[in-house]
Design a protein around this motif. Structure first.
Motif, mmCIF file in Angstrom:
data_model
loop_
_atom_site.group_PDB
_atom_site.id
_atom_site.type_symbol
_atom_site.label_atom_id
_atom_site.label_comp_id
_atom_site.label_asym_id
_atom_site.label_seq_id
_atom_site.Cartn_x
_atom_site.Cartn_y
_atom_site.Cartn_z
ATOM 1 N N ILE A 18 67.568 -14.640 -5.819
ATOM 2 C CA ILE A 18 68.500 -13.682 -5.217
ATOM 3 C C ILE A 18 68.565 -13.910 -3.705
ATOM 4 C CG2 ILE A 18 68.998 -11.248 -4.789
ATOM 5 C CD1 ILE A 18 69.486 -12.123 -7.661
ATOM 6 N N GLY A 19 69.808 -14.062 -3.208
ATOM 7 C CA GLY A 19 70.004 -14.317 -1.787
ATOM 8 C C GLY A 19 70.781 -13.245 -1.064
ATOM 9 N N GLY A 20 71.371 -12.298 -1.784
ATOM 10 C CA GLY A 20 72.141 -11.228 -1.164
ATOM 11 C C GLY A 20 72.348 -10.098 -2.136
ATOM 12 N N PHE A 21 72.630 -8.911 -1.604
ATOM 13 C CA PHE A 21 72.730 -7.700 -2.416
ATOM 14 C C PHE A 21 73.933 -6.900 -1.941
ATOM 15 C CE2 PHE A 21 70.375 -3.406 -3.308
ATOM 16 C CZ PHE A 21 71.151 -3.189 -4.438
ATOM 17 N N VAL A 22 74.972 -6.791 -2.778
ATOM 18 C CA VAL A 22 76.107 -5.908 -2.499
ATOM 19 C C VAL A 22 75.706 -4.528 -3.005
ATOM 20 C CG1 VAL A 22 78.572 -5.481 -2.799
ATOM 21 C CG2 VAL A 22 77.700 -7.835 -2.774
ATOM 22 N N SER A 23 75.498 -3.597 -2.071
ATOM 23 C CA SER A 23 74.836 -2.339 -2.413
ATOM 24 C C SER A 23 75.634 -1.135 -1.947
ATOM 25 C CB SER A 23 73.439 -2.294 -1.778
ATOM 26 O OG SER A 23 72.840 -1.022 -1.921
ATOM 27 N N HIS A 24 75.478 -0.017 -2.690
ATOM 28 C CA HIS A 24 76.062 1.262 -2.306
ATOM 29 C C HIS A 24 75.286 1.925 -1.170
ATOM 30 C CE1 HIS A 24 72.658 2.249 -4.732
ATOM 31 N NE2 HIS A 24 72.878 3.546 -4.720
ATOM 32 N N CYS A 25 74.170 1.341 -0.770
ATOM 33 C CA CYS A 25 73.358 1.837 0.339
ATOM 34 C C CYS A 25 72.705 3.178 0.057
ATOM 35 C CB CYS A 25 74.160 1.899 1.640
ATOM 36 S SG CYS A 25 74.645 0.270 2.238
ATOM 37 N N GLY A 26 72.375 3.435 -1.208
ATOM 38 C CA GLY A 26 71.434 4.506 -1.488
ATOM 39 C C GLY A 26 70.111 4.168 -0.824
ATOM 40 N N TRP A 27 69.384 5.184 -0.359
ATOM 41 C CA TRP A 27 68.203 4.908 0.459
ATOM 42 C C TRP A 27 67.131 4.129 -0.298
ATOM 43 C CZ3 TRP A 27 67.895 4.524 5.361
ATOM 44 C CH2 TRP A 27 66.656 4.479 5.995
ATOM 45 N N ASN A 28 66.922 4.447 -1.565
ATOM 46 C CA ASN A 28 65.931 3.703 -2.344
ATOM 47 C C ASN A 28 66.310 2.240 -2.462
ATOM 48 O OD1 ASN A 28 64.189 5.875 -2.896
ATOM 49 N ND2 ASN A 28 65.433 6.530 -4.628
ATOM 50 N N SER A 29 67.593 1.971 -2.666
ATOM 51 C CA SER A 29 68.045 0.583 -2.780
ATOM 52 C C SER A 29 67.852 -0.162 -1.465
ATOM 53 C CB SER A 29 69.519 0.536 -3.196
ATOM 54 O OG SER A 29 69.676 0.967 -4.527
ATOM 55 N N ILE A 30 68.094 0.513 -0.349
ATOM 56 C CA ILE A 30 67.869 -0.106 0.958
ATOM 57 C C ILE A 30 66.401 -0.493 1.125
ATOM 58 C CG2 ILE A 30 67.782 0.377 3.436
ATOM 59 C CD1 ILE A 30 70.342 2.040 3.058
ATOM 60 N N LEU A 31 65.506 0.439 0.808
ATOM 61 C CA LEU A 31 64.079 0.165 0.960
ATOM 62 C C LEU A 31 63.627 -0.966 0.039
ATOM 63 C CD1 LEU A 31 62.606 3.777 1.267
ATOM 64 C CD2 LEU A 31 63.093 2.148 3.110
ATOM 65 N N GLU A 32 64.148 -0.995 -1.177
ATOM 66 C CA GLU A 32 63.793 -2.069 -2.108
ATOM 67 C C GLU A 32 64.287 -3.415 -1.592
ATOM 68 O OE1 GLU A 32 65.503 -0.837 -5.772
ATOM 69 O OE2 GLU A 32 64.149 0.870 -6.017
ATOM 70 N N SER A 33 65.518 -3.459 -1.102
ATOM 71 C CA SER A 33 66.084 -4.710 -0.613
ATOM 72 C C SER A 33 65.319 -5.222 0.598
ATOM 73 C CB SER A 33 67.560 -4.498 -0.261
ATOM 74 O OG SER A 33 68.238 -5.730 -0.158
ATOM 75 N N LEU A 34 64.955 -4.323 1.505
ATOM 76 C CA LEU A 34 64.176 -4.734 2.667
ATOM 77 C C LEU A 34 62.781 -5.205 2.258
ATOM 78 C CD1 LEU A 34 65.144 -1.955 5.251
ATOM 79 C CD2 LEU A 34 65.964 -4.323 5.163
#
Length: 511
Positions: free
Chosen positions: A360-376
């Motif tokens: 995985i090289g990129g994440f198109v995300s809705h920017c829910g806070w949990n998703s942000i923390l997981e991606s980081l």
């Protein structure tokens, strides 16, 4: 001194898991602490049940207990006020359950832990009245970031003289943001009078709490967190950044394990950092017109992809998207055949497991806070495409303040009461997809650096590690100084100084 905290989460998977994982962290840190979690039940979301079953199978401690509250449909069907109605409906049930726990203490001997406080979800502040009745401290658990917390805390002052304030300005100076914030990225609820009134009431409750636990870490939001202690005027309770709180060990199920296994097998054959993951959370979805534009952008970009594509609930109704029975019918003719070698489409997917995969090289995300923390945490750059709640504010902060994401459209909105959301065209999407997959970008480098900082924050001596310790210390100080009172109703139990020792999690109970 043994102590007991009562946790009251809202029954949505992102909030619920975050709170329970925080409870587990506190239990791990303090062997004298016990936690009871009250669960309000919703019939339409099975992911919480899957998560709690996984806890039952691998409970790390006998000091964690979950109590199911009797299911009941809230009287309010309007999606905007559904949560408020749900929480208020469950206040009497929680009050009764706490009284029952107090009665149980008479049979448990003198070694019972003392009730040391209530920890309520940011959407469950109505439950704080129960803590007040029992004379114990209330704490708020804030499942989002410090930027949104600052906006909520500022809301009473902003609305004080003008109920239409947010409709009369184009930018807003917030102490937790370096730059003025466009009002276009504020949550939709701030522009709605009944909704904004509810926000103000919640914020006033926050200020009455003994402390606010927040799922962020100092290195990510240092400017915002510093603003809470450096601000002038009305006092803000202590804010404890204890994140990132992530459920790394357990995956909550919600879809086909067969399709998930197929995707993970396919990822094994892809080069490192070559695949774009598109996922929009447990509630995010698009109509057919926008879905077609996404498909066209993916095909034109030629980028490898995994796309979590789900069917939206009926317009105007609150609900959880579901997997399509036949996804081919809403995609452009021949799309699946033409992209068979470069992409995979599924409904529900195990997001954390996918983000953790080296392909995985990129994440198109809705920017829910949990998703942000997981991606980081996993070092995956984000293409920010928010949809509802505070996600626009999160996206703005990631793109414009922190430089940790590329923009799809930070002020995009798509939720239940928008009849026809804006359609983002394929060329615009294709550009964002290419930018987030740029292997040499500065954003990618910054995300990798933040990934290391997020992992260090929870280690011994890290910023969040120390913040958890400070919360535990303050909790005991607050417990010693509080004066538990007798509830006023005639049928109330004796003074609530102790609470029955909890049974192991495996003996999950109901009332």
């Amino acid at each position: 001194m043994k102590s007991e905290l009562i946790f009251i989460p809202v029954p949505f998977i992102g909030h619920f898991v975050s709170m329970v994982e925080t409870a587990k962290l506190l239990l791990h840190r303090d062997p004298n602490l016990s936690v009871t979690v009250f669960l309000m039940n919703l019939s339409f979301d099975s992911k919480i049940s899957s998560y709690t079953r996984s806890l039952s199978d691998s409970s790390p401690t006998s000091r964690l207990r979950l109590i199911d509250l009797p299911p009941e449909t809230p009287s309010e069907n309007n999606p905007q006020f559904f949560i408020k109605s749900l929480v208020e409906t469950n206040v009497p049930k929680v009050r009764k359950a706490v009284k029952n726990l107090a009665l149980d203490c008479s049979d448990s001997g003198g070694d019972s832990p003392r009730l040391s406080g209530f920890v309520v979800d940011l959407l469950c502040t109505a439950m704080m009245e129960i803590g007040d009745e029992f004379g114990v401290p209330n704490y708020v658990y804030f499942a989002s970031g410090a930027g949104f917390l600052s906006l909520m805390l500022q809301s009473p002052a902003l609305y004080k003289d003008d109920s239409e304030f947010f409709n009369s300005v184009t930018q807003l100076a917030l102490p937790s943001f370096v730059n003025p914030v466009p009002v276009a990225v504020l949550p939709s609820v701030f522009f709605d009078k009944p909704g904004s009134e509810q926000i103000v009431l919640q914020a006033l409750k926050f200020k009455q709490a003994k402390g606010i636990l927040i799922n962020t870490f100092l290195e990510l939001e240092s400017y915002a967190l510093d603003s809470f202690s450096n601000g002038e005027g009305e006092k803000i309770p202590p804010v404890y950044p204890v994140g990132p709180i992530l459920n790394l060990a357990n995956q909550s199920s919600g879809g086909s394990h067969q399709s998930s296994d197929t995707i993970m097998t396919w990822l094994e054959a892809q080069p490192p950092s070559s695949v774009l993951f598109l996922g929009f959370g447990s509630v995010g979805s698009f109509d057919e017109d926008q879905t077609a534009e996404i498909a066209l952008a993916l095909e034109r970009s030629g980028v490898r992809f995994v796309w979590a594509l789900r069917e939206p609930p009926p317009k105007g109704k609150f609900g959880i998207p579901r997997d399509y029975s036949n996804v081919d019918r809403i995609l452009p003719d021949g799309f699946l055949n033409r992209t068979a070698s470069i992409g995979r489409i599924a409904g529900w997917v195990p997001q954390k497991e996918i983000l953790a995969h080296p392909a995985i090289g990129g994440f198109v995300s809705h920017c829910g806070w949990n998703s942000i923390l997981e991606s980081l945490w996993y070092g995956v750059p984000i293409a920010a495409w928010p949809m509802y709640s505070e996600q626009q504010l999160n996206a703005y902060k990631l793109v414009n303040e922190l430089g940790l994401a590329v923009e799809v459209k930070v002020d995009y909105r798509n939720h239940y009461n928008i009849e026809k959301p804006e359609i983002l065209p394929a060329p615009e999407l294709e550009s964002a997809f290419r930018r987030v997959m740029d292997g040499e970008s500065e954003i990618r480098k910054r995300v990798k650096e933040m990934s290391e900082k997020s992992r260090r924050s929870g280690m011994d001596g890290g910023s969040s590690f120390n913040s958890v310790n400070q919360f535990i210390s303050d909790m005991y100080d607050n417990m010693r100084s509080c004066n538990p009172t007798r509830p006023t109703s005639p049928e109330s139990p004796p003074l609530m100084e102790t609470i029955a020792s909890p049974a192991p999690f495996r003996s999950r109970s109901s009332i």
